[in-house]
Design a protein around this motif. Structure first.
Motif, PDB file in Angstrom:
ATOM      1  N   ASP A  41      -0.721  -1.704  15.810  1.00 47.33           N
ATOM      2  CA  ASP A  41      -1.660  -0.900  15.018  1.00 47.33           C
ATOM      3  C   ASP A  41      -1.388  -1.007  13.521  1.00 47.33           C
ATOM      4  N   GLU A  42      -0.389  -1.831  13.158  1.00 52.09           N
ATOM      5  CA  GLU A  42      -0.019  -2.096  11.766  1.00 52.09           C
ATOM      6  C   GLU A  42       0.318  -0.816  10.996  1.00 52.09           C
ATOM      7  N   GLN A  43       0.905   0.130  11.701  1.00 51.53           N
ATOM      8  CA  GLN A  43       1.274   1.394  11.077  1.00 51.53           C
ATOM      9  C   GLN A  43       2.789   1.595  11.020  1.00 51.53           C
ATOM     10  N   CYS A  44       3.556   0.635  11.517  1.00 50.72           N
ATOM     11  CA  CYS A  44       5.013   0.790  11.554  1.00 50.72           C
ATOM     12  C   CYS A  44       5.682  -0.575  11.446  1.00 50.72           C
ATOM     13  N   LEU A  45       6.755  -0.629  10.666  1.00 53.88           N
ATOM     14  CA  LEU A  45       7.612  -1.806  10.587  1.00 53.88           C
ATOM     15  C   LEU A  45       8.867  -1.521  11.391  1.00 53.88           C
ATOM     16  N   HIS A  46       9.109  -2.316  12.423  1.00 55.86           N
ATOM     17  CA  HIS A  46      10.267  -2.129  13.301  1.00 55.86           C
ATOM     18  C   HIS A  46      11.262  -3.255  13.036  1.00 55.86           C
ATOM     19  N   CYS A  47      12.507  -2.882  12.697  1.00 52.42           N
ATOM     20  CA  CYS A  47      13.569  -3.856  12.420  1.00 52.42           C
ATOM     21  C   CYS A  47      14.756  -3.570  13.327  1.00 52.42           C
ATOM     22  N   TRP A  48      15.487  -4.621  13.725  1.00 59.56           N
ATOM     23  CA  TRP A  48      16.666  -4.409  14.555  1.00 59.56           C
ATOM     24  C   TRP A  48      17.690  -5.518  14.341  1.00 59.56           C
ATOM     25  N   VAL A  49      18.954  -5.181  14.658  1.00 58.44           N
ATOM     26  CA  VAL A  49      20.054  -6.115  14.453  1.00 58.44           C
ATOM     27  C   VAL A  49      21.169  -5.788  15.437  1.00 58.44           C
ATOM     28  N   GLY A  91      25.433  -6.020  16.385  1.00 59.33           N
ATOM     29  CA  GLY A  91      26.754  -6.137  15.798  1.00 59.33           C
ATOM     30  C   GLY A  91      27.385  -7.489  16.064  1.00 59.33           C
ATOM     31  N   VAL A  92      28.319  -7.870  15.216  1.00 55.54           N
ATOM     32  CA  VAL A  92      29.033  -9.146  15.354  1.00 55.54           C
ATOM     33  C   VAL A  92      30.408  -8.924  15.967  1.00 55.54           C
ATOM     34  N   ARG A  93      31.209  -8.084  15.345  1.00 54.07           N
ATOM     35  CA  ARG A  93      32.569  -7.818  15.836  1.00 54.07           C
ATOM     36  C   ARG A  93      32.634  -6.579  16.713  1.00 54.07           C
ATOM     37  N   PHE A  94      31.514  -5.849  16.779  1.00 59.51           N
ATOM     38  CA  PHE A  94      31.446  -4.623  17.565  1.00 59.51           C
ATOM     39  C   PHE A  94      30.144  -4.642  18.355  1.00 59.51           C
ATOM     40  N   ALA A  95      30.149  -3.965  19.502  1.00 60.80           N
ATOM     41  CA  ALA A  95      29.050  -4.098  20.466  1.00 60.80           C
ATOM     42  C   ALA A  95      28.020  -2.992  20.273  1.00 60.80           C
ATOM     43  N   TYR A  96      27.008  -3.256  19.471  1.00 57.03           N
ATOM     44  CA  TYR A  96      25.950  -2.273  19.251  1.00 57.03           C
ATOM     45  C   TYR A  96      24.653  -2.979  18.876  1.00 57.03           C
ATOM     46  N   ARG A  97      23.573  -2.225  19.006  1.00 56.05           N
ATOM     47  CA  ARG A  97      22.271  -2.632  18.470  1.00 56.05           C
ATOM     48  C   ARG A  97      21.768  -1.489  17.596  1.00 56.05           C
ATOM     49  N   LEU A  98      21.348  -1.824  16.374  1.00 51.16           N
ATOM     50  CA  LEU A  98      20.812  -0.846  15.440  1.00 51.16           C
ATOM     51  C   LEU A  98      19.342  -1.148  15.196  1.00 51.16           C
ATOM     52  N   ASP A  99      18.486  -0.147  15.442  1.00 56.10           N
ATOM     53  CA  ASP A  99      17.048  -0.262  15.215  1.00 56.10           C
ATOM     54  C   ASP A  99      16.621   0.715  14.136  1.00 56.10           C
ATOM     55  N   LYS A 100      15.563   0.350  13.399  1.00 60.89           N
ATOM     56  CA  LYS A 100      14.923   1.333  12.537  1.00 60.89           C
ATOM     57  C   LYS A 100      13.416   1.096  12.524  1.00 60.89           C
ATOM     58  N   TRP A 101      12.688   2.214  12.485  1.00 61.54           N
ATOM     59  CA  TRP A 101      11.229   2.208  12.459  1.00 61.54           C
ATOM     60  C   TRP A 101      10.786   2.822  11.141  1.00 61.54           C
ATOM     61  N   ILE A 102       9.981   2.109  10.376  1.00 62.47           N
ATOM     62  CA  ILE A 102       9.608   2.515   9.028  1.00 62.47           C
ATOM     63  C   ILE A 102       8.106   2.754   8.985  1.00 62.47           C
ATOM     64  N   ARG A 103       7.707   3.934   8.524  1.00 66.91           N
ATOM     65  CA  ARG A 103       6.286   4.265   8.465  1.00 66.91           C
ATOM     66  C   ARG A 103       6.052   5.254   7.319  1.00 66.91           C
ATOM     67  N   THR A 104       4.813   5.567   7.052  1.00 66.75           N
ATOM     68  CA  THR A 104       4.464   6.622   6.116  1.00 66.75           C
ATOM     69  C   THR A 104       3.615   7.656   6.843  1.00 66.75           C
ATOM     70  N   ASP A 105       3.520   8.844   6.254  1.00 75.55           N
ATOM     71  CA  ASP A 105       2.614   9.845   6.800  1.00 75.55           C
ATOM     72  C   ASP A 105       1.449  10.041   5.833  1.00 75.55           C
ATOM     73  N   GLY A 106       0.565  10.944   6.156  1.00 77.53           N
ATOM     74  CA  GLY A 106      -0.620  11.118   5.336  1.00 77.53           C
ATOM     75  C   GLY A 106      -0.375  11.797   4.012  1.00 77.53           C
ATOM     76  N   GLU A 107       0.844  12.313   3.783  1.00 78.45           N
ATOM     77  CA  GLU A 107       1.136  13.041   2.552  1.00 78.45           C
ATOM     78  C   GLU A 107       2.006  12.231   1.594  1.00 78.45           C
ATOM     79  N   GLY A 108       2.125  10.950   1.847  1.00 86.57           N
ATOM     80  CA  GLY A 108       2.866  10.098   0.919  1.00 86.57           C
ATOM     81  C   GLY A 108       4.348  10.015   1.177  1.00 86.57           C
TER      82      GLY A 108
END
Length: 334
Positions: A113-121, A123-140
């Motif tokens: 819906d082109e309303q959110c940028l989803h990024c993920w990565v 870990g290299v030396r440690f076992a994890y996955r980090l995600d982030k979801w970036i969006r705006t709301d109607g109030e800026g």
């Protein structure tokens, strides 16, 4: 204006922009997923520190953070300062300076819906996955929601901190929900007359080690020999917000959940570091820049075995003196 997300360029790099009627943010998935720029569209004000070089100085994994681009907003995870992890099963593994993820290329997608940028990565030396979801709301408001998953069967000590380098100006002010005389601790200073590691102080009027007093909520003028220091507030903020108020009344306000982001650091650079004049508001899951030191001060965070940890940080530009968040991101509101 409906949220707009699109491919763009930042200096010589591929980037992704997200904007609405009030603000525009530019992210670099290929360079730590960082937010390189945040501008107010109505005034053109750039809130984040920009390095002057025309070619982006990329940070290599486990590289020299200060010698690289060193600007904008980087996610510091799973540490800020470099240190050697001493617990099984990662005993002897080094957590790089300013963490792993700011030196890695992140995968990303723009939602259908082109309303959110989803990024993920991962870990290299440690076992994890980090995600982030970036969006705006109607109030800026720009909202970044995070989730980190532990992919192992072992608990992992960590710190996430927002390394948010904000352009400073003389007589602008840091605003927080802390009362006067709140306890803070100095963790470094280039001016020994200000204080040394571990020195207790009060907010916002601190008594320096040379016995002079200074209101550190108010930004000083830029000086080549200016101090460069950092403090942590000793207690969790009464409310999950902080910000920076410019002399024209413009405020950049941050919001975060105090149950999962219970600490706040403040770095002030009066001009002596890299020729920048900036402050950095650093909401964080643990204090004192290293997971082991955070644990020593009983201000640490743990990613449980096979578990996950969620938080958010949001940015809002306002011209009003009063400030409050009526609508927190749905995923985190109770």
């Amino acid at each position: 204006m409906k949220t707009k997300i699109y491919q763009t360029k930042y200096k010589d790099l591929e980037a992704v922009a997200i904007e609405n009627s009030l603000l525009k943010a530019v992210f670099l998935p290929g360079c730590g997923g960082k937010m390189a720029s945040l501008t107010c569209k109505k005034t053109g004000r750039e809130f984040l520190v920009q390095a002057p070089n025309e070619v982006y100085n990329q940070l290599a994994y486990d590289g020299d953070y200060v010698a690289a681009e060193c600007s904008g907003f980087d996610d510091m995870f799973p540490t800020i300062d470099k240190f050697t992890y001493e617990k099984f099963p990662w005993k002897g593994a080094v957590m790089p300076d300013h963490g792993e993820v700011c030196g890695l290329e992140w995968d990303y997608e723009i939602t259908e819906d082109e309303q959110c940028l989803h990024c993920w990565v991962y870990g290299v030396r440690f076992a994890y996955r980090l995600d982030k979801w970036i969006r705006t709301d109607g109030e800026g408001e720009l909202i970044i929601e995070y989730e980190v998953q532990n992919l192992s069967a072992f608990d992992m000590d960590f710190i996430w901190a927002g390394h948010i380098m904000i352009n400073a100006e003389k007589d602008a002010r840091v605003v927080t929900s802390y009362p006067n005389c709140a306890d803070v601790t100095c963790v470094f200073s280039t001016d020994e007359g200000f204080g040394k590691y571990g020195m207790p102080m009060k907010w916002p009027v601190v008594t320096r080690s040379d016995k002079r007093t200074i209101d550190i909520s108010k930004t000083t003028e830029e000086r080549n020999d200016g101090n460069n220091y950092k403090i942590y507030f000793d207690e969790t903020p009464p409310q999950g917000w902080c910000g920076y108020k410019y002399t024209d009344g413009t405020q950049l306000m941050l919001s975060f959940p105090t149950d999962t982001v219970p600490y706040l650091g403040l770095w002030v650079n009066e001009g002596g570091f890299k020729g920048y004049h900036n402050i950095a508001l650093e909401p964080c899951t643990g204090s004192f820049d290293r997971p082991d030191m955070a644990e020593e001060h009983k201000q640490n965070s743990v990613l449980c075995a096979k578990g996950e940890y969620n938080w958010f940080v949001s940015f809002k530009i306002t011209q009003y003196a009063a400030f409050g968040y009526k609508n927190l991101p749905k995923h985190f509101s109770s």
